[in-house]
Design an enzyme around this catalytic site. Structure first.
Site, PDB file in Angstrom:
ATOM      1  N   HIS A  61       2.414  45.697  -7.955  1.00 41.20           N
ATOM      2  CA  HIS A  61       3.698  45.350  -8.026  1.00 41.20           C
ATOM      3  C   HIS A  61       4.534  46.483  -8.974  1.00 41.20           C
ATOM      4  O   HIS A  61       4.315  46.372 -10.107  1.00 41.20           O
ATOM      5  CB  HIS A  61       4.184  43.928  -8.619  1.00 41.20           C
ATOM      6  N   GLU A  96       2.797  33.433 -12.428  1.00 41.07           N
ATOM      7  CA  GLU A  96       2.745  34.492 -13.893  1.00 41.07           C
ATOM      8  C   GLU A  96       3.371  33.499 -14.880  1.00 41.07           C
ATOM      9  O   GLU A  96       3.258  33.936 -15.884  1.00 41.07           O
ATOM     10  CB  GLU A  96       3.769  35.587 -13.562  1.00 41.07           C
ATOM     11  N   MET A 221       2.119  33.043  -2.143  1.00 37.36           N
ATOM     12  CA  MET A 221       2.684  32.502  -3.495  1.00 37.36           C
ATOM     13  C   MET A 221       3.858  32.962  -3.753  1.00 37.36           C
ATOM     14  O   MET A 221       4.174  32.954  -5.040  1.00 37.36           O
ATOM     15  CB  MET A 221       1.608  32.823  -4.063  1.00 37.36           C
TER      16      MET A 221
HETATM   17  N1  HPA Z   1      -3.573  32.516   0.033  1.00 32.29           N
HETATM   18  C1  HPA Z   1      -2.293  32.513  -0.759  1.00 32.29           C
HETATM   19  N2  HPA Z   1      -1.591  33.768  -0.956  1.00 32.29           N
HETATM   20  C2  HPA Z   1      -2.198  34.874  -0.321  1.00 32.29           C
HETATM   21  C3  HPA Z   1      -3.267  34.974   0.471  1.00 32.29           C
HETATM   22  C4  HPA Z   1      -3.954  33.813   0.489  1.00 32.29           C
HETATM   23  O1  HPA Z   1      -4.985  33.755   1.180  1.00 32.29           O
HETATM   24  N3  HPA Z   1      -3.313  36.305   0.890  1.00 32.29           N
HETATM   25  C5  HPA Z   1      -2.210  36.966   0.191  1.00 32.29           C
HETATM   26  N4  HPA Z   1      -1.505  36.096  -0.697  1.00 32.29           N
END
Ligand code: HPA
Length: 284
Positions: A61, A96, A221
Site C-alpha cells: 500500500h 492494523e 478485510m
Molecule cells: N481472505 C480475506 N481477505 C483477503 C483474501 C482472503 O482469502 N485474499 C485477499 N484478501
C-alpha cells in the site's frame, strides 16, 4: 477537538494546495496501484502530511492521495473535457488497529471536498467456486462481519442521517454502467456479495464454508466501513474485487500475502484500463 474540525483541517490543507475539485474518486487496494500513474497534471499529497490522515502500514500500500485528470467526458465529437479525479492510493485497515473512524477519514474528507462517486477496489479471496484467481468481480452487496461500524457513536448530523438506508449500498445505476463498460472492453466481470472480516489472519476452511452458506461470494478485510461512511454522506459507490486467491480450503494449498500481491500486480493493467473507461461514464 471534534471530528468535524479534523475534516475541516484536512479539507483546508488540500484545497489550499490544488485547484482541482474532483467529483469522482477511486480507492486502490493491496497491490492494485497503477491508476495514479495515468493521471495528467497530477498533484500528490503524502498521508503523513495531511492533517489527521491515517498512515497505512500494510505492505503493498502506497500512502498518498493523488489528484489529477483523465481524458474524460465527451463534450461533442471534437472535444473531450478533462475529468478531475481523486485517487486514494493505499488505505488504512481495521486489522492494523485503526478505528472505523480512522479507516473512513479519507472518504469523509473527499465527500466534504465535493466527491459524489467513489470506486472502491480491493483484493479478495474467492469463495464461490465458479470464480477464478485473477478475475474481477463487481460487488453487488456486502455483509459486514468486521464487528465495527463507522457510524457507531454520536451521529454527526452535518454528515448524514442517524440511520442511513443501505438497500442500494452499491449503486444500481453505476453497476449497470460498469457491466456496460466491461462488455465494451471485453473484460469478464463476475458479480457477487463481498463479506468483510476483521483479519488479519486469513479464514479457516470452516469459516469459508460458513461465509458461503450465508451468501458471500468473496471475502476481504476492507471496503465495507468506507462504503458505509460513503452512503452515510451521500456518495454513490461501486466496488470492484480482484480475486487474488481462492479462499481457504477450496484448493489444497496455503494462502499467502505474496500470492495476493502477485495476482494484484498481474491484473493491474486490466483494472487500470477498466477504471479509466468507467470513471468518465459515472453520472454525478
Ligand atoms: N481472505 C480475506 N481477505 C483477503 C483474501 C482472503 O482469502 N485474499 C485477499 N484478501
Amino acid at each position: 477537538m471534534g471530528d468535524s474540525s479534523m475534516f475541516q483541517d484536512a479539507k483546508a490543507f488540500i484545497e489550499s494546495r490544488t485547484k482541482l475539485r474532483p467529483s469522482v474518486a477511486v480507492v486502490l487496494g493491496s497491490g492494485l496501484g497503477g491508476l495514479a500513474d495515468e493521471l495528467i497534471g497530477s498533484e500528490e499529497f503524502l498521508y503523513a502530511n495531511i492533517p489527521h490522515w491515517p498512515v497505512s502500514t500494510a505492505v503493498g500500500h502506497a500512502g498518498k492521495l493523488v489528484f489529477g485528470m483523465l481524458p474524460g467526458r465527451i463534450l461533442d465529437e471534437h472535444e473531450l473535457a478533462p475529468l478531475e479525479v481523486a485517487v486514494i492510493c493505499g488505505r488504512a485497515h481495521l486489522y492494523e488497529g485503526y478505528t472505523a473512524a480512522q479507516v473512513t477519514f479519507g472518504v469523509r474528507v473527499l465527500g466534504i471536498l465535493g466527491v459524489r462517486a467513489i470506486i472502491f477496489t480491493n483484493a479478495a479471496g474467492g469463495i464461490n467456486t465458479s470464480l477464478e484467481r485473477g478475475g474481477l468481480l463487481l460487488i453487488t452487496d456486502h455483509i459486514n462481519l468486521t464487528g465495527a461500524n463507522p457510524l457507531a457513536g454520536p451521529n454527526d448530523d452535518s454528515l448524514g442521517p442517524r440511520f442511513p438506508d443501505m438497500s442500494e449500498a452499491y449503486s444500481r445505476a453505476y453497476r449497470e454502467t460498469a457491466r456496460q463498460v466491461a462488455r465494451e472492453l471485453g473484460i469478464k466481470l463476475n458479480e457477487g456479495v463481498y463479506a468483510a472480516v476483521l483479519g488479519p489472519s486469513y479464514e479457516t476452511p470452516s469459516e469459508i464454508r460458513y461465509l458461503r452458506t450465508i451468501g458471500a461470494d468473496v471475502v476481504g478485510m476492507s471496503t465495507v466501513p468506507e462504503v458505509i461512511a460513503a452512503n452515510h454522506i451521500g456518495i454513490r459507490c461501486i466496488g470492484i474485487s480482484c480475486v487474488t486467491n481462492m479462499a481457504a480450503g477450496i484448493l489444497p494449498r496455503k494462502i499467502s500475502h505474496e500470492e495476493v500481491l502477485e495476482t494484484g500486480a498481474a491484473v493491474r493493467d486490466t483494472l487500470v484500463k477498466f477504471l479509466k473507461a468507467l470513471l468518465p461514464r459515472l453520472e454525478t
